[in-house]
Each structure stands twice: as structure tokens, then as C-alpha cells.
Motif scaffolding. Structure first.
Motif, PDB file in Angstrom:
ATOM      1  N   SER A 107       0.858  -1.200   0.000  1.00 54.36           N
ATOM      2  CA  SER A 107       0.000   0.000   0.000  1.00 54.36           C
ATOM      3  C   SER A 107       0.888   1.242   0.000  1.00 54.36           C
ATOM      4  CB  SER A 107      -0.928   0.002   1.218  1.00 54.36           C
ATOM      5  OG  SER A 107      -0.156   0.038   2.409  1.00 54.36           O
ATOM      6  N   GLN A 108       1.829   1.256  -0.954  1.00 56.23           N
ATOM      7  CA  GLN A 108       2.787   2.341  -1.000  1.00 56.23           C
ATOM      8  C   GLN A 108       2.118   3.690  -1.193  1.00 56.23           C
ATOM      9  OE1 GLN A 108       3.201  -0.719  -2.172  1.00 56.23           O
ATOM     10  NE2 GLN A 108       5.042  -0.830  -3.392  1.00 56.23           N
ATOM     11  N   ASN A 109       2.710   4.681  -0.554  1.00 58.63           N
ATOM     12  CA  ASN A 109       2.312   6.066  -0.740  1.00 58.63           C
ATOM     13  C   ASN A 109       3.413   6.775  -1.504  1.00 58.63           C
ATOM     14  OD1 ASN A 109      -0.130   5.975   0.772  1.00 58.63           O
ATOM     15  ND2 ASN A 109       1.103   5.917   2.631  1.00 58.63           N
ATOM     16  N   VAL A 110       3.073   7.913  -2.066  1.00 58.98           N
ATOM     17  CA  VAL A 110       4.073   8.749  -2.726  1.00 58.98           C
ATOM     18  C   VAL A 110       4.937   9.372  -1.639  1.00 58.98           C
ATOM     19  CG1 VAL A 110       4.429  10.749  -4.222  1.00 58.98           C
ATOM     20  CG2 VAL A 110       2.527   9.180  -4.660  1.00 58.98           C
ATOM     21  N   VAL A 111       6.256   9.242  -1.795  1.00 60.89           N
ATOM     22  CA  VAL A 111       7.193   9.742  -0.789  1.00 60.89           C
ATOM     23  C   VAL A 111       8.196  10.676  -1.452  1.00 60.89           C
ATOM     24  CG1 VAL A 111       6.946   7.717   0.692  1.00 60.89           C
ATOM     25  CG2 VAL A 111       8.753   7.765  -1.046  1.00 60.89           C
ATOM     26  N   ALA A 112       8.975  11.347  -0.633  1.00 59.53           N
ATOM     27  CA  ALA A 112       9.988  12.279  -1.135  1.00 59.53           C
ATOM     28  C   ALA A 112      11.264  11.534  -1.494  1.00 59.53           C
ATOM     29  CB  ALA A 112      10.301  13.334  -0.082  1.00 59.53           C
ATOM     30  N   TYR A 113      11.906  11.999  -2.562  1.00 65.08           N
ATOM     31  CA  TYR A 113      13.243  11.531  -2.930  1.00 65.08           C
ATOM     32  C   TYR A 113      14.111  12.765  -3.101  1.00 65.08           C
ATOM     33  CZ  TYR A 113      17.175   9.971  -5.666  1.00 65.08           C
ATOM     34  OH  TYR A 113      18.451   9.755  -6.114  1.00 65.08           O
ATOM     35  N   VAL A 114      15.181  12.850  -2.331  1.00 61.87           N
ATOM     36  CA  VAL A 114      16.077  14.010  -2.346  1.00 61.87           C
ATOM     37  C   VAL A 114      17.499  13.511  -2.566  1.00 61.87           C
ATOM     38  CG1 VAL A 114      16.951  15.948  -0.990  1.00 61.87           C
ATOM     39  CG2 VAL A 114      14.569  15.256  -0.753  1.00 61.87           C
ATOM     40  N   SER A 115      18.191  14.110  -3.547  1.00 58.12           N
ATOM     41  CA  SER A 115      19.580  13.744  -3.805  1.00 58.12           C
ATOM     42  C   SER A 115      20.351  14.988  -4.211  1.00 58.12           C
ATOM     43  CB  SER A 115      19.670  12.692  -4.912  1.00 58.12           C
ATOM     44  OG  SER A 115      19.384  13.266  -6.177  1.00 58.12           O
ATOM     45  N   ASP A 116      21.655  14.825  -4.374  1.00 57.44           N
ATOM     46  CA  ASP A 116      22.471  15.951  -4.827  1.00 57.44           C
ATOM     47  C   ASP A 116      22.027  16.421  -6.212  1.00 57.44           C
ATOM     48  OD1 ASP A 116      23.991  15.895  -2.514  1.00 57.44           O
ATOM     49  OD2 ASP A 116      25.444  14.501  -3.348  1.00 57.44           O
ATOM     50  N   PHE A 128      11.727  16.250  -6.385  1.00 61.29           N
ATOM     51  CA  PHE A 128      10.816  15.154  -6.055  1.00 61.29           C
ATOM     52  C   PHE A 128      10.561  15.106  -4.551  1.00 61.29           C
ATOM     53  CE2 PHE A 128      13.123  14.323  -9.904  1.00 61.29           C
ATOM     54  CZ  PHE A 128      12.068  14.224 -10.792  1.00 61.29           C
ATOM     55  N   ASP A 129      10.429  16.296  -3.977  1.00 60.82           N
ATOM     56  CA  ASP A 129      10.200  16.438  -2.538  1.00 60.82           C
ATOM     57  C   ASP A 129       8.771  16.893  -2.317  1.00 60.82           C
ATOM     58  OD1 ASP A 129      10.220  16.883   0.166  1.00 60.82           O
ATOM     59  OD2 ASP A 129      11.987  18.177   0.156  1.00 60.82           O
ATOM     60  N   LYS A 130       7.910  15.984  -1.871  1.00 59.69           N
ATOM     61  CA  LYS A 130       6.499  16.305  -1.631  1.00 59.69           C
ATOM     62  C   LYS A 130       6.337  17.415  -0.600  1.00 59.69           C
ATOM     63  CE  LYS A 130       3.226  14.278  -2.764  1.00 59.69           C
ATOM     64  NZ  LYS A 130       2.237  14.593  -3.761  1.00 59.69           N
ATOM     65  N   ALA A 131       7.295  17.536   0.314  1.00 57.47           N
ATOM     66  CA  ALA A 131       7.189  18.537   1.384  1.00 57.47           C
ATOM     67  C   ALA A 131       7.174  19.960   0.844  1.00 57.47           C
ATOM     68  CB  ALA A 131       8.340  18.369   2.378  1.00 57.47           C
ATOM     69  N   VAL A 132       7.734  20.177  -0.343  1.00 58.36           N
ATOM     70  CA  VAL A 132       7.735  21.527  -0.921  1.00 58.36           C
ATOM     71  C   VAL A 132       6.756  21.625  -2.090  1.00 58.36           C
ATOM     72  CG1 VAL A 132      10.055  22.101  -0.152  1.00 58.36           C
ATOM     73  CG2 VAL A 132       9.755  21.041  -2.383  1.00 58.36           C
ATOM     74  N   GLY A 133       5.821  20.667  -2.180  1.00 59.37           N
ATOM     75  CA  GLY A 133       4.748  20.752  -3.164  1.00 59.37           C
ATOM     76  C   GLY A 133       5.057  20.179  -4.528  1.00 59.37           C
ATOM     77  N   ASN A 134       6.183  19.494  -4.687  1.00 54.18           N
ATOM     78  CA  ASN A 134       6.526  18.893  -5.977  1.00 54.18           C
ATOM     79  C   ASN A 134       6.049  17.447  -6.032  1.00 54.18           C
ATOM     80  OD1 ASN A 134       7.796  21.251  -6.854  1.00 54.18           O
ATOM     81  ND2 ASN A 134       9.709  20.672  -5.876  1.00 54.18           N
ATOM     82  N   SER A 135       6.223  16.840  -7.210  1.00 55.74           N
ATOM     83  CA  SER A 135       5.871  15.427  -7.316  1.00 55.74           C
ATOM     84  C   SER A 135       6.836  14.611  -6.469  1.00 55.74           C
ATOM     85  CB  SER A 135       5.926  14.974  -8.780  1.00 55.74           C
ATOM     86  OG  SER A 135       7.229  15.103  -9.291  1.00 55.74           O
ATOM     87  N   GLY A 136       6.477  13.377  -6.179  1.00 56.90           N
ATOM     88  CA  GLY A 136       7.330  12.497  -5.399  1.00 56.90           C
ATOM     89  C   GLY A 136       7.604  11.224  -6.172  1.00 56.90           C
ATOM     90  N   VAL A 137       7.863  10.157  -5.448  1.00 55.40           N
ATOM     91  CA  VAL A 137       8.158   8.872  -6.073  1.00 55.40           C
ATOM     92  C   VAL A 137       7.439   7.757  -5.322  1.00 55.40           C
ATOM     93  CG1 VAL A 137      10.436   9.605  -6.910  1.00 55.40           C
ATOM     94  CG2 VAL A 137      10.238   8.526  -4.666  1.00 55.40           C
TER      95      VAL A 137
END
Length: 129
Positions: A77-86, A92-101
Motif C-alpha cells: 500500500s505504497q504512498n508517494v514519498v519524497a526523494y532528495v539527492s544531490d 521530487f520532494d512532496k514537502a515543498v509541493g513537488n511530485s514524489g516517487v
């Protein structure tokens, strides 16, 4: 270096491959050359991330915790989560309103080395809303 999936540190991210596909359906016309082919964009575009890396742990017990934490990103039951890299600090950070993964697959292997136990991983992600 900031490499996190759903807030969890990915340690030493050694490879970050990104594939963006159009998912086109191509139909050639009978008796015609390829320059007369038709294409249909029925499903839009998709983006796939393949991450590979190593996480150093203090022993087998800690390695087990890392493996289970990564595997638990897939729970049916995966949810969309944030992915942050260099390479992608906020894209892809949901916390700032963008799409996630969403996590599609997780593969791990454990290598016992002195003085650390290493967890090698390969994670496949799909961009999602």
C-alpha cells in the motif's frame, strides 16, 4: 551529500540513473516505409530512477535493520514519498509541493567486512503525484 528516500539516508549513493520515456505506441502502415508510421501517445510520459549504493553499518544486526527498513518501503500500500539527492535537491520532494516517487523494487546484498558490515542496494523508483 544529501541522499534520502522518505527521510531515510541512502548512505553512499554510487549510481543514479534516470530514464524518462514517452511510452508511445508505434504502428507502421502496411506496404509503407517507416517514415509513414503513426504513433499514439496514450499513456503520457514516465520517469524511472534506478539507485545503487552502499550503506556502512556497525554489524550484522544493524545491517539487518537497514535491509528491513529498505524492504519495508514496499508494503502493498505504497504512498508517494519524497526523494532528495544531490542531483535532485527538491524536484521530487512532496514537502515543498513537488511530485514524489513510489518504490517499485528493492534489492539488497550484505557484505561482511572489517570493521563494518556493508549493505549494497539497488532501488527502482517511479515518479508519481
Amino acid at each position: 551529500m544529501v541522499n534520502k528516500l522518505d527521510g531515510y539516508s541512502l548512505g553512499n549513493l554510487t549510481s543514479e540513473r534516470v530514464l524518462k520515456e514517452a511510452n508511445l505506441m508505434i504502428m507502421t502502415l502496411p506496404g509503407s516505409d517507416s517514415d509513414a508510421a503513426l504513433f499514439f501517445d496514450l499513456t503520457g510520459a514516465s520517469r524511472t530512477f534506478t539507485l545503487e549504493g552502499v550503506i556502512e553499518t556497525a554489524g550484522k544486526s544493524a545491517a539487518n535493520t537497514v535491509v528491513l527498513t529498505l524492504q519495508n518501503k514496499i508494503d502493498g500500500s505504497q504512498n508517494v514519498v519524497a526523494y532528495v539527492s544531490d542531483l535532485y535537491p527538491t524536484d521530487f520532494d512532496k514537502a515543498v509541493g513537488n511530485s514524489g516517487v513510489v518504490v517499485s523494487s528493492v534489492e539488497t546484498s550484505v557484505e561482511v567486512a572489517n570493521p563494518f558490515t556493508l549493505v549494497h542496494y539497488r532501488i527502482v523508483l517511479f515518479e508519481a503525484q
